[in-house]
Enzyme design. Sequence first.
Site, PDB file in Angstrom:
ATOM      1  NE  ARG A  66      33.444  48.194  34.664  1.00 55.93           N
ATOM      2  CZ  ARG A  66      33.449  48.428  35.912  1.00 55.93           C
ATOM      3  NH1 ARG A  66      32.675  47.611  36.911  1.00 55.93           N
ATOM      4  NH2 ARG A  66      34.024  49.394  36.653  1.00 55.93           N
ATOM      5  CG  HIS A  70      37.864  45.934  34.737  1.00 55.32           C
ATOM      6  ND1 HIS A  70      37.774  46.847  35.990  1.00 55.32           N
ATOM      7  CD2 HIS A  70      37.281  46.630  33.642  1.00 55.32           C
ATOM      8  CE1 HIS A  70      37.015  47.914  35.547  1.00 55.32           C
ATOM      9  NE2 HIS A  70      36.814  47.855  34.110  1.00 55.32           N
ATOM     10  CG  ASN A  98      38.725  46.108  39.299  1.00 54.47           C
ATOM     11  OD1 ASN A  98      38.686  46.438  38.298  1.00 54.47           O
ATOM     12  ND2 ASN A  98      39.794  45.566  39.580  1.00 54.47           N
ATOM     13  CG  HIS A 197      30.656  52.351  28.255  1.00 55.44           C
ATOM     14  ND1 HIS A 197      31.356  53.184  28.738  1.00 55.44           N
ATOM     15  CD2 HIS A 197      31.330  51.310  28.817  1.00 55.44           C
ATOM     16  CE1 HIS A 197      32.222  52.919  29.339  1.00 55.44           C
ATOM     17  NE2 HIS A 197      32.289  51.738  29.570  1.00 55.44           N
TER      18      HIS A 197
END
Length: 322
Positions: A66, A70, A98, A197
Amino acid sequence: MASSSSFHMYSLLTYIMCLCVLIETTSGQLSANFYGSSCPNFSSIISSAVNSAVSNEARMGASLLRLHFHDCFVNGCDASVLLDDTANFTGEKTAGPNNNSLRGFDVIDTIKSQLESSCPGVVSCADMLAAAARDSVIALGGPSWNLTFGRRDSTTASLSAANSNIPAPTLNLSGLITSFSNQGFTANEMVALSGSHTIGQARCTVFRARIYNETNINSSLATSLRANCPSSGGDNNLSPLDVVSPTSFDNAYFSNLLNQNGLLHSDQELFNNGSTDAQVRTYSSNAATFSTDFANAMVKMSNLNPLMGSSGEVRTNCRRTN
């Protein structure tokens, strides 16, 4: 004479080797062997540290993946996400997607420290994130993919871009398609990347509305989730994104969607009588197809707008500029 000739040959070879390293580190191209001369052990150092971290806590694999995502969705894969706020600088860590959510920074610190001991000032934090994301997926049983290296680290960050570019868990299908399209991804690639996910966990605050207000959710799942996610309070209580195999990188995420077991609103949007239903069905029944598509999409993501050549810098501490 022979000795002099040998000395000149040695000097010439040394010069050529130094020149190759110089060209390698100033080139404006990413390459698979970018650190071949300057830090030949960088890949093993990163994979060893990732394997150790994931062995200690399986969730860390999802956290490191992740971080890379990001990072890349905010002005490219430049490690801007790792920069700490200071009195004179605002980074991306406090952005909505975040704040109190991103994690794994300590693992990145450990990897950077090891790399700096082995080859000081050579391996960028951006390249570390790309490699750590791949190695995390491998550690949890997922596919590998071929990476190229040579990304440089930003000296800036953008709180506003982090707030606007990272897709929210409340998005509907058209919003997801648009968000990923803005980064150059097709709808098919968006669905493949959403398969990340299959690992990791989410906080109650991001799925509360789904389990209390939405109807396209398996009633048994909603009931079980409410026990750990009250209608008020418990915002940081965690639940796995994949209720079947939360620490295995597989295609169970897509099978879950067929049964309305998507944890996030944005998850279930991928299978909700829309244009991506067929692809979800395909991935649910064909793990190999999902793995291939996911790996290809990750390669594409890792190459989003990298800083190269003399742009940016190679941070010696990923949390601050040099």
